[in-house]
Design a protein around this motif. Structure first.
Motif, PDB file in Angstrom:
ATOM      1  N   PHE A   1       7.832  46.612 -39.475  1.00 57.83           N
ATOM      2  CA  PHE A   1       8.572  47.836 -39.761  1.00 57.83           C
ATOM      3  C   PHE A   1       7.688  49.078 -39.670  1.00 57.83           C
ATOM      4  N   GLN A   2       6.408  48.943 -39.940  1.00 63.18           N
ATOM      5  CA  GLN A   2       5.483  50.062 -39.744  1.00 63.18           C
ATOM      6  C   GLN A   2       5.400  50.432 -38.267  1.00 63.18           C
ATOM      7  N   LEU A   3       5.329  49.418 -37.414  1.00 62.61           N
ATOM      8  CA  LEU A   3       5.297  49.673 -35.967  1.00 62.61           C
ATOM      9  C   LEU A   3       6.588  50.335 -35.494  1.00 62.61           C
ATOM     10  N   MET A   4       7.709  49.868 -36.004  1.00 67.82           N
ATOM     11  CA  MET A   4       9.000  50.446 -35.618  1.00 67.82           C
ATOM     12  C   MET A   4       9.091  51.905 -36.053  1.00 67.82           C
ATOM     13  N   TYR A   5       8.607  52.188 -37.253  1.00 64.84           N
ATOM     14  CA  TYR A   5       8.621  53.556 -37.762  1.00 64.84           C
ATOM     15  C   TYR A   5       7.723  54.450 -36.913  1.00 64.84           C
ATOM     16  N   ARG A   6       6.528  53.954 -36.594  1.00 68.47           N
ATOM     17  CA  ARG A   6       5.582  54.738 -35.814  1.00 68.47           C
ATOM     18  C   ARG A   6       6.116  55.029 -34.413  1.00 68.47           C
ATOM     19  N   LEU A   7       6.867  54.089 -33.858  1.00 61.33           N
ATOM     20  CA  LEU A   7       7.439  54.285 -32.525  1.00 61.33           C
ATOM     21  C   LEU A   7       8.745  55.069 -32.564  1.00 61.33           C
TER      22      LEU A   7
ATOM     23  N   ILE B   1      11.723  54.089 -33.741  1.00 61.64           N
ATOM     24  CA  ILE B   1      12.864  53.254 -33.359  1.00 61.64           C
ATOM     25  C   ILE B   1      13.934  53.437 -34.433  1.00 61.64           C
ATOM     26  N   SER B   2      15.139  53.734 -34.011  1.00 57.01           N
ATOM     27  CA  SER B   2      16.245  53.984 -34.926  1.00 57.01           C
ATOM     28  C   SER B   2      16.506  52.772 -35.819  1.00 57.01           C
ATOM     29  N   GLU B   3      16.532  53.019 -37.122  1.00 57.01           N
ATOM     30  CA  GLU B   3      16.799  51.946 -38.081  1.00 57.01           C
ATOM     31  C   GLU B   3      18.202  51.387 -37.880  1.00 57.01           C
ATOM     32  N   LYS B   4      19.131  52.237 -37.523  1.00 51.37           N
ATOM     33  CA  LYS B   4      20.510  51.802 -37.284  1.00 51.37           C
ATOM     34  C   LYS B   4      20.572  50.815 -36.110  1.00 51.37           C
ATOM     35  N   LYS B   5      19.898  51.155 -35.014  1.00 54.05           N
ATOM     36  CA  LYS B   5      19.868  50.256 -33.852  1.00 54.05           C
ATOM     37  C   LYS B   5      19.152  48.960 -34.196  1.00 54.05           C
ATOM     38  N   LEU B   6      18.065  49.080 -34.916  1.00 53.77           N
ATOM     39  CA  LEU B   6      17.279  47.914 -35.281  1.00 53.77           C
ATOM     40  C   LEU B   6      18.077  46.967 -36.180  1.00 53.77           C
ATOM     41  N   ASN B   7      18.765  47.497 -37.163  1.00 51.72           N
ATOM     42  CA  ASN B   7      19.581  46.664 -38.061  1.00 51.72           C
ATOM     43  C   ASN B   7      20.704  45.970 -37.303  1.00 51.72           C
ATOM     44  N   ALA B   8      21.292  46.638 -36.338  1.00 53.04           N
ATOM     45  CA  ALA B   8      22.353  46.029 -35.536  1.00 53.04           C
ATOM     46  C   ALA B   8      21.802  44.860 -34.720  1.00 53.04           C
ATOM     47  N   ILE B   9      20.614  45.029 -34.177  1.00 51.62           N
ATOM     48  CA  ILE B   9      20.004  43.976 -33.356  1.00 51.62           C
ATOM     49  C   ILE B   9      19.583  42.779 -34.207  1.00 51.62           C
ATOM     50  N   LEU B  10      19.127  43.028 -35.418  1.00 54.83           N
ATOM     51  CA  LEU B  10      18.654  41.944 -36.274  1.00 54.83           C
ATOM     52  C   LEU B  10      19.763  40.947 -36.614  1.00 54.83           C
ATOM     53  N   GLN B  11      21.010  41.323 -36.380  1.00 60.46           N
ATOM     54  CA  GLN B  11      22.145  40.436 -36.649  1.00 60.46           C
ATOM     55  C   GLN B  11      22.531  39.609 -35.420  1.00 60.46           C
ATOM     56  N   ASP B  12      21.954  39.925 -34.251  1.00 59.60           N
ATOM     57  CA  ASP B  12      22.316  39.271 -32.994  1.00 59.60           C
ATOM     58  C   ASP B  12      21.442  38.058 -32.699  1.00 59.60           C
ATOM     59  N   ASP B  13      21.803  37.373 -31.623  1.00 58.90           N
ATOM     60  CA  ASP B  13      20.968  36.303 -31.092  1.00 58.90           C
ATOM     61  C   ASP B  13      19.886  36.920 -30.210  1.00 58.90           C
TER      62      ASP B  13
ATOM     63  N   ALA C   1      14.165  38.953 -30.568  1.00 57.01           N
ATOM     64  CA  ALA C   1      12.880  39.422 -30.032  1.00 57.01           C
ATOM     65  C   ALA C   1      13.059  40.116 -28.688  1.00 57.01           C
ATOM     66  N   ALA C   2      13.880  39.556 -27.816  1.00 56.63           N
ATOM     67  CA  ALA C   2      14.103  40.160 -26.498  1.00 56.63           C
ATOM     68  C   ALA C   2      14.807  41.509 -26.624  1.00 56.63           C
ATOM     69  N   LYS C   3      15.740  41.606 -27.535  1.00 55.76           N
ATOM     70  CA  LYS C   3      16.468  42.869 -27.716  1.00 55.76           C
ATOM     71  C   LYS C   3      15.586  43.935 -28.355  1.00 55.76           C
ATOM     72  N   ILE C   4      14.731  43.532 -29.290  1.00 51.12           N
ATOM     73  CA  ILE C   4      13.796  44.486 -29.881  1.00 51.12           C
ATOM     74  C   ILE C   4      12.781  44.927 -28.836  1.00 51.12           C
ATOM     75  N   ALA C   5      12.336  43.986 -28.011  1.00 52.11           N
ATOM     76  CA  ALA C   5      11.403  44.320 -26.927  1.00 52.11           C
ATOM     77  C   ALA C   5      12.021  45.368 -26.006  1.00 52.11           C
ATOM     78  N   ARG C   6      13.289  45.221 -25.706  1.00 47.22           N
ATOM     79  CA  ARG C   6      13.985  46.195 -24.854  1.00 47.22           C
ATOM     80  C   ARG C   6      14.032  47.553 -25.543  1.00 47.22           C
ATOM     81  N   LEU C   7      14.318  47.575 -26.839  1.00 49.94           N
ATOM     82  CA  LEU C   7      14.344  48.829 -27.598  1.00 49.94           C
ATOM     83  C   LEU C   7      12.984  49.521 -27.560  1.00 49.94           C
ATOM     84  N   VAL C   8      11.930  48.751 -27.812  1.00 51.53           N
ATOM     85  CA  VAL C   8      10.570  49.294 -27.831  1.00 51.53           C
ATOM     86  C   VAL C   8      10.190  49.809 -26.447  1.00 51.53           C
ATOM     87  N   TYR C   9      10.465  49.024 -25.434  1.00 55.33           N
ATOM     88  CA  TYR C   9      10.147  49.409 -24.060  1.00 55.33           C
ATOM     89  C   TYR C   9      10.875  50.694 -23.676  1.00 55.33           C
ATOM     90  N   ASP C  10      12.172  50.733 -23.949  1.00 56.49           N
ATOM     91  CA  ASP C  10      12.966  51.916 -23.605  1.00 56.49           C
ATOM     92  C   ASP C  10      12.494  53.156 -24.362  1.00 56.49           C
TER      93      ASP C  10
END
Length: 107
Positions: A50-56, A58-70, A73-82
């Motif tokens: 979460f420190q890395l996400m904050y530093r980058l 990354i929207s907490e709303k988007k992150l919370n939505a992804i954490l509920q999906d299958d 890791a791939a979806k978070i990687a896409r978020l970070v990359y984008d």
């Protein structure tokens, strides 16, 4: 995507995530390595993640939505990359000319 943008994005992600990038870069390869690294960081504990996400920024709303999906890791990687790509493109668009480049300021 232009090779220089891909290279700059890979370089930034390499520094932030300690990635071992191959000589031949592709978006898919970077995303796979990043997803693997995200799994490792998550296994160590959520604080670092979460420190890395904050530093980058990354929207907490988007992150919370992804954490509920299958395939989290791939979806978070896409978020970070984008997000990293967005930051690089923004820097290029908003690049300020150096003082020495401004002809009115030259002697």
């Amino acid at each position: 995507m232009a090779d220089d943008v891909l290279q700059e994005t890979a370089s930034a992600l390499k520094g932030d995530w300690d990635l071992q990038l191959p000589e031949t870069l592709s978006e898919e390869a970077i995303l796979k390595l990043l997803a693997d690294r995200i799994v490792t960081v998550l296994e160590r504990g959520p604080e670092t993640f979460f420190q890395l996400m904050y530093r980058l920024d990354i929207s907490e709303k988007k992150l919370n939505a992804i954490l509920q999906d299958d395939d989290v890791a791939a979806k978070i990687a896409r978020l970070v990359y984008d997000r990293q790509l967005q930051k690089i493109q923004s820097r290029r668009v908003n690049k300020v000319k150096k003082e020495s480049d401004d002809e009115e300021l030259r002697w």
